[in-house]
Structures are given as C-alpha cells and as structure tokens.
Design a protein around this motif. Structure first.
Motif, PDB file in Angstrom:
ATOM      1  N   LEU A 100       0.829  -1.201   0.000  1.00 45.64           N
ATOM      2  CA  LEU A 100       0.000   0.000   0.000  1.00 45.64           C
ATOM      3  C   LEU A 100       0.863   1.250   0.000  1.00 45.64           C
ATOM      4  O   LEU A 100       0.572   2.219  -0.702  1.00 45.64           O
ATOM      5  CB  LEU A 100      -0.919   0.010   1.221  1.00 45.64           C
ATOM      6  CG  LEU A 100      -1.974  -1.084   1.302  1.00 45.64           C
ATOM      7  CD1 LEU A 100      -2.755  -0.957   2.605  1.00 45.64           C
ATOM      8  CD2 LEU A 100      -2.922  -1.010   0.116  1.00 45.64           C
ATOM      9  N   SER A 101       1.920   1.243   0.814  1.00 45.35           N
ATOM     10  CA  SER A 101       2.749   2.443   0.906  1.00 45.35           C
ATOM     11  C   SER A 101       4.159   2.079   1.339  1.00 45.35           C
ATOM     12  O   SER A 101       4.399   1.018   1.941  1.00 45.35           O
ATOM     13  CB  SER A 101       2.148   3.450   1.899  1.00 45.35           C
ATOM     14  OG  SER A 101       2.165   2.933   3.219  1.00 45.35           O
TER      15      SER A 101
ATOM     16  N   GLU B 287      -1.655  -6.944   3.691  1.00 51.72           N
ATOM     17  CA  GLU B 287      -1.932  -7.959   4.719  1.00 51.72           C
ATOM     18  C   GLU B 287      -1.507  -7.440   6.087  1.00 51.72           C
ATOM     19  O   GLU B 287      -0.370  -6.979   6.278  1.00 51.72           O
ATOM     20  CB  GLU B 287      -1.185  -9.253   4.400  1.00 51.72           C
ATOM     21  CG  GLU B 287      -1.567  -9.866   3.059  1.00 51.72           C
ATOM     22  CD  GLU B 287      -0.809  -9.274   1.883  1.00 51.72           C
ATOM     23  OE1 GLU B 287      -1.174  -9.567   0.726  1.00 51.72           O
ATOM     24  OE2 GLU B 287       0.147  -8.491   2.142  1.00 51.72           O
ATOM     25  N   THR B 288      -2.407  -7.552   7.057  1.00 57.36           N
ATOM     26  CA  THR B 288      -2.149  -7.028   8.394  1.00 57.36           C
ATOM     27  C   THR B 288      -0.935  -7.687   9.035  1.00 57.36           C
ATOM     28  O   THR B 288      -0.117  -7.015   9.686  1.00 57.36           O
ATOM     29  CB  THR B 288      -3.381  -7.231   9.285  1.00 57.36           C
ATOM     30  OG1 THR B 288      -4.508  -6.588   8.694  1.00 57.36           O
ATOM     31  CG2 THR B 288      -3.156  -6.665  10.676  1.00 57.36           C
TER      32      THR B 288
ATOM     33  N   GLU C 215       6.451  -5.807  10.120  1.00 58.82           N
ATOM     34  CA  GLU C 215       7.272  -4.681   9.680  1.00 58.82           C
ATOM     35  C   GLU C 215       7.365  -3.627  10.782  1.00 58.82           C
ATOM     36  O   GLU C 215       8.427  -3.048  11.040  1.00 58.82           O
ATOM     37  CB  GLU C 215       6.660  -4.076   8.421  1.00 58.82           C
ATOM     38  CG  GLU C 215       7.509  -3.040   7.742  1.00 58.82           C
ATOM     39  CD  GLU C 215       8.456  -3.611   6.701  1.00 58.82           C
ATOM     40  OE1 GLU C 215       9.326  -2.864   6.232  1.00 58.82           O
ATOM     41  OE2 GLU C 215       8.330  -4.802   6.382  1.00 58.82           O
ATOM     42  N   LEU C 216       6.238  -3.376  11.450  1.00 60.46           N
ATOM     43  CA  LEU C 216       6.224  -2.404  12.536  1.00 60.46           C
ATOM     44  C   LEU C 216       7.098  -2.832  13.705  1.00 60.46           C
ATOM     45  O   LEU C 216       7.700  -1.987  14.385  1.00 60.46           O
ATOM     46  CB  LEU C 216       4.786  -2.176  13.018  1.00 60.46           C
ATOM     47  CG  LEU C 216       3.920  -1.239  12.182  1.00 60.46           C
ATOM     48  CD1 LEU C 216       2.458  -1.366  12.577  1.00 60.46           C
ATOM     49  CD2 LEU C 216       4.390   0.205  12.356  1.00 60.46           C
ATOM     50  N   GLU C 217       7.162  -4.115  13.953  1.00 61.35           N
ATOM     51  CA  GLU C 217       7.985  -4.616  15.060  1.00 61.35           C
ATOM     52  C   GLU C 217       9.455  -4.239  14.889  1.00 61.35           C
ATOM     53  O   GLU C 217      10.188  -4.108  15.872  1.00 61.35           O
ATOM     54  CB  GLU C 217       7.836  -6.131  15.178  1.00 61.35           C
ATOM     55  CG  GLU C 217       6.469  -6.559  15.710  1.00 61.35           C
ATOM     56  CD  GLU C 217       6.261  -8.058  15.644  1.00 61.35           C
ATOM     57  OE1 GLU C 217       7.157  -8.758  15.116  1.00 61.35           O
ATOM     58  OE2 GLU C 217       5.214  -8.539  16.125  1.00 61.35           O
TER      59      GLU C 217
ATOM     60  N   LEU D 236      -3.483 -17.131   9.569  1.00 59.87           N
ATOM     61  CA  LEU D 236      -4.813 -16.627   9.936  1.00 59.87           C
ATOM     62  C   LEU D 236      -5.178 -15.372   9.147  1.00 59.87           C
ATOM     63  O   LEU D 236      -6.075 -14.632   9.531  1.00 59.87           O
ATOM     64  CB  LEU D 236      -4.852 -16.328  11.444  1.00 59.87           C
ATOM     65  CG  LEU D 236      -4.572 -17.518  12.375  1.00 59.87           C
ATOM     66  CD1 LEU D 236      -4.609 -17.070  13.831  1.00 59.87           C
ATOM     67  CD2 LEU D 236      -5.575 -18.638  12.139  1.00 59.87           C
ATOM     68  N   ARG D 237      -4.499 -15.166   8.030  1.00 63.94           N
ATOM     69  CA  ARG D 237      -4.671 -13.939   7.241  1.00 63.94           C
ATOM     70  C   ARG D 237      -6.118 -13.747   6.794  1.00 63.94           C
ATOM     71  O   ARG D 237      -6.668 -12.647   6.855  1.00 63.94           O
ATOM     72  CB  ARG D 237      -3.733 -13.983   6.042  1.00 63.94           C
ATOM     73  CG  ARG D 237      -3.688 -12.716   5.246  1.00 63.94           C
ATOM     74  CD  ARG D 237      -2.597 -12.815   4.187  1.00 63.94           C
ATOM     75  NE  ARG D 237      -1.272 -12.813   4.787  1.00 63.94           N
ATOM     76  CZ  ARG D 237      -0.147 -13.100   4.126  1.00 63.94           C
ATOM     77  NH1 ARG D 237      -0.225 -13.439   2.841  1.00 63.94           N
ATOM     78  NH2 ARG D 237       1.019 -13.058   4.725  1.00 63.94           N
TER      79      ARG D 237
END
Length: 572
Positions: free
Chosen positions: A87-88, A103-104, A110-112, A561-562
C-alpha cells in the motif's frame, strides 16, 4: 416556455458527474457544462508530456463510496480499481524505512522492526479508528446532520472521548496518545496535513487525518488503491454512465453566470454569450466561485456575501510530474528494479518537525528549508501510462501557501521545483541523471486552470467549524442555496473533500425530492448508540481487555490466519 433541460450541472468534476448520473437515472434531461477540454476536474488523467499520462491532481483511490460504485455500475462502464503488492512505502530521514502491506500480519511484523510496543498499539489504534468511522460514515450518504446530532450519537454510544480524539485534537496530540516511535508518528501525521492551513499541533487536524484514513478498498477498511488508466478513469466511467442514461456533456463550455429571475435560477449564460435554460442548476465548483463568481452582485444579502468570503480556503498543495527513464533507487535498495516500494503511495522524509516548519513557512507565504515529499510511480503497475522503458512519477507537496509573499508562484515555480528535486535526490540519488522532462502544477495553476479557489482541493477547510451542518456555512449546508433551484454539489459541501462522490449523490437526492415536492429525508440523531456491525462489535469487545488485545495481536500477525484477520476487518 418550457426549459431546455431539467438540470444543468456546472463542472464535470467527479461530484458533478455523480449528480448527473443520479438525475439521468431518474429520468431527468441533464446537461453538464465543463470549462476545460476534458472531464474530471481534479480527478483527471492528462497527457501532460506527449506519449505519457499522469493523474494531474488526485492520484490515490480509496474514498470513493462503494455504494456509488455499485449503484452507478462503474465497473460496467470501464472502471478498474486495483492494488499493488504494497500500500505504501515510507523512507525516513535517518535512512530507515517502513512498508505498509495489504496484509495485516506483514504490516505488524514490519512495525515490530521499528517498535514492538507500537506494533500492538497500531492494531489498537486501527480498532479505535474503525469505531470512529462506524459512527460517522452512516452520515456520509445523507443530508448533513447538525454537529450536535453527531456528538449526541457519540454520547449515546459512550464514545465521547473518541469524538474528542478524532475531531477536536491536533493530529500530534492524537498520535502521542497511542504511539512512541517518532518515525511512525511522523508517517501517520501526513494524512492530517492534506490541503490544510496548519501543522501537526493545530487543533482539529485529527479529523483531517481520520477523513483520509477511514476509506475502504473492496470492503477492506483503511485501504486504498489506484485506478487503471489514472484517476481520470473514474471520471470517464462516470461520464460514460451519465451519457448512457441520456445526459449530455459539453466540454470547452465555460459558464459565465447563473441566470436568476426573481430569486429563482432559470439557467446559465455561457462565456460565448449563449444561454441555456433549466428547471434546476447545480454547481460543482467550490462555494466561493459558485456563490460569488457565478451570481451577479446583489443577488445575495451583504451579510451572506461576507460570510462566504470568510469561508476558510487557505492551504494548498502542488504536483511535479516527472518523465523518467529509470525508477527511483531508494536508499535501502541496491538497484532501481521495480518492486513493492514503487507499487503504492511513497512518502519521503516524513518528520513532524518538518511538518511544523512547513506550516510556519505557509503562514509567512514562503518555502520551508526541506520538504516532505509524497510520490506515486503508477506506470510500474499500469504500463498504459508510459512508453516501454519510461515511467511516470508524480511528486506531491502539501502545506503550501496559496499566495507567496513578495512574489508569485509563476515567478517561483521552477526554482521551487528545483528545491523539491534536490530533496528527492537525497532519497533516490540515481534520479538526478534520469529525469527527461517535468510539468509543475502550483496552487496558482489549481486556481486558474483547474478553477479551484486558492488551490484548496477540498474547496474549504475540513475543521469542525466547516463540517456537517456547517459545511460550508449553515445557510448553504443542505446543498440548497438562497437562490431557489440553485444547488451546490462539490467538495465544499457535506461530507467534504476527496474523490468520494457522496456530495454529488446527496445533492441529487435533495434536488429530486424538491422537484417531486417532498421533503428530503432528515438525518435523525442516532440515540440508540450507533450500533456497529457485529464483526466490529466482536472485535471491539475482544480488544477492550488486556488478554483480548494480546490474543488479537498474536492472531493478527499470523500469516496462516490472514483470511480470518481480513474478514474481521471488513467494513461490509
């Protein structure tokens, strides 16, 4: 004598075309008059450099209401909305980067890498934003409620704090409540800086953030995508649908004045001196242009004229369109090959302090020392936009003054573009030798060429004083004007800016009700507590407890679990 048309719509921007579709589908004889030689307004694709095409102004699709897409059968008329892999992509000033995926689980992992605590907070924040959207979006396709009615709905739902957070706070204070990492907060701040006169610390910018973040793509909350062929594909599909149902669209037909006889709009006079009559007249232009430019002096009361002059249209943006023969090789990558970093929205150098400095420069009518740059390289995912071996790249800069102090945009545009490109080369050094040509669209161009007062693409501030039943003013808030049979349908009306289409939908419904002699439905306060869809209620209940938050996060970050995670986040 009978009128030439049932309805004339001034301006073939996306909202004007949405209005034309609903009126034509209702059996009305409709004429759309567009000053430019192409439909779309700011939602347009243009061949700015021979052989290549760009989305000139708007370039991201995510706010267009799915109800409108379905009801107007836009896919039938050629609209193809799609997403890339990512997305970005954000590249920070310290050289670190962050990719937001569709995908969440990929996004959370990535945030981790930035901050593990903020990865959990990101999920919590998303649930809160979705709850806010759940209470506000039911008003989008209806006549505007009074602000007190919206607040009453939040009170009834026990969500007064939520209302305060996403409506009254600055985007700085909002994000400080949820996150620790300055890079993440800087990246998210951008969505509150679009077409505003202000900075991260300006109260009310949290709503601008929410307005840009609650969109959906194929039912997935908070996501956005692209229109194949550029944003003009949305307008072309709307135009094709309107024509299919009998509407006439004339380009290169600028309107000079709305004809008013004894307080009633009866048609329009074009700049070539010809006149066309209609039972109803709509303006897709901004409120200032619609009421002060298209009506003769004396039609409106002096007080209303003063109030319209005081509508806040400060805050603009600009675009630099580049034709390049090599894609940007952003610093974290070893070559310029196409990849996810080029697929969606790219944000270069987001920094809350840079946003604050940009506001100070905006207030003074000057330029900041550095720029936060947004970029889109859509030709990577849509090869119809550029010849083989070449790519289109669009740069965007927000928080710009509509007018410069002591000089003009015409005098400064090339020097300003050079400054922006120097910043760009700091993030993608290879581009210094691979730009073949460029086209610059400044706030002055938005005003003079695209006919948007002050270059404010929202047609007015998206702060609480100009929202809901006060957008753009209480006297103009229900799409009607004091001139009978003259309506507003542009972004300056409820529910606001962006390529949403709700404004045009609502204006058409109000006018059809007027023509039928019935009262348009009034939005009632939702004192039942604004019951959310069961998926949102279930997720909200789960995430309201510490064990539930831990479980929800662990589940959301699992690729296996996506599908379940995506289903839980769906809006409809």
């Amino acid at each position: 004598m009978p009128s030439d048309y049932d309805a004339i719509i001034i301006g073939a921007g996306h909202n004007g075309l949405v209005t034309a579709n609903y009126l034509a589908r209702a059996g009305k004889k409709v004429l759309v008059l567009e000053a430019r030689d192409v439909v779309g307004g700011a939602c347009v694709t243009e061949e700015l450099i021979p052989g290549s095409k760009w989305s000139s102004c708007a370039f991201i699709a995510g706010l267009l209401r799915p109800e409108i897409i379905d009801e107007l059968e836009l896919s039938r008329f050629g609209l193809d909305l799609y997403q890339g892999d990512a997305l970005s992509f954000s590249l920070f000033r310290d050289g670190t980067s962050f990719t937001m995926w569709k995908e969440t689980d990929r996004t959370l992992r990535e945030l981790e890498k930035l901050n593990k605590k903020d990865a959990q907070a990101f999920l919590d924040f998303g649930v809160r934003l979705q709850r806010f959207a759940g209470l506000v979006t039911p008003y989008l396709l209806k006549p505007p409620p009074e602000r007190s009615e919206v607040f009453a709905a939040f009170e009834a739902a026990g969500e007064q704090t939520l209302f305060d957070e996403f409506t009254l706070l600055s985007v700085r204070d909002l994000l400080d409540r949820y996150f620790e990492d300055e890079r993440l907060k800087s990246m998210l701040t951008f969505f509150g800086m679009v077409s505003i006169f202000g900075g991260p610390s300006t109260p009310g910018t949290a709503y601008t953030y929410g307005h840009h973040s609650w969109g959906e793509f194929n039912g997935n909350f908070g996501q956005f995508g692209l229109a194949r062929g550029g944003m003009g594909a949305i307008s072309e599909a709307l135009a094709a649908g309107a024509r299919h149902h009998g509407a006439t669209i004339r380009t290169s037909s600028p309107v000079d004045k709305v004809i008013v006889e004894r307080g009633v709009a009866t048609g329009v006079r074009l700049r070539d001196g010809s006149s066309v009559t209609a039972t109803q007249v709509f303006s897709n232009a901004d409120p200032k242009r619609s009421m002060l430019g298209l009506l003769d002096p004396g039609v409106l009361s002096p007080k209303l004229v003063r109030d319209i002059e005081n509508i806040d249209t400060r805050g603009s943006m600009a675009r630099i369109h580049l034709l390049i023969d090599e894609l940007p090789q952003y610093l974290p990558f070893t070559d310029a090959s196409a990849g996810p970093q080029h697929h969606g929205h790219q944000l270069l150098g987001p920094s809350r302090e840079a946003f604050e400095e940009a506001y100070e420069a905006q207030r003074r009518g000057t330029f900041p020392s550095t720029f936060v740059i947004e970029a889109v390289t859509q030709s990577v995912t849509d090869d119809s936009l550029a010849p083989a071996g070449l790519h289109t790249m669009t740069l965007g800069i927000q928080q710009l003054p509509s007018e410069l102090t002591g000089t003009t945009w015409a005098a400064e545009k090339e020097k300003w573009a050079d400054l922006v490109l120097e910043d760009l080369f700091g993030y993608a050094p290879n581009l210094r030798d691979h730009i073949l040509d460029r086209v610059i669209i400044t706030p002055d161009d938005l005003d003079n060429e695209y006919l948007i007062t002050d270059g404010n693409i929202f047609h007015g501030s998206m702060m609480l004083d100009q929202l809901f039943g006060a957008r753009p003013l209480p006297e103009l808030a229900n799409y009607r004007t004091p001139v009978r049979n003259y309506y507003l349908c542009g972004s300056g009306t409820h529910p606001g800016g962006g390529v949403m289409g709700a404004n045009g939908h609502n204006a058409a419904k109000v006018a059809l009700a007027d023509a039928a002699g019935v009262l348009a439905p009034k939005v009632a306060p939702r004192l039942s507590g604004g019951k959310a869809p069961w998926r949102q209620r279930t997720v909200g209940a789960l995430m309201s407890t510490k064990p539930g938050r831990w479980f929800g996060y662990q589940a959301a970050r699992q690729p296996a679990l996506r599908k379940i995670t995506a289903y839980a986040a769906r809006v409809r």
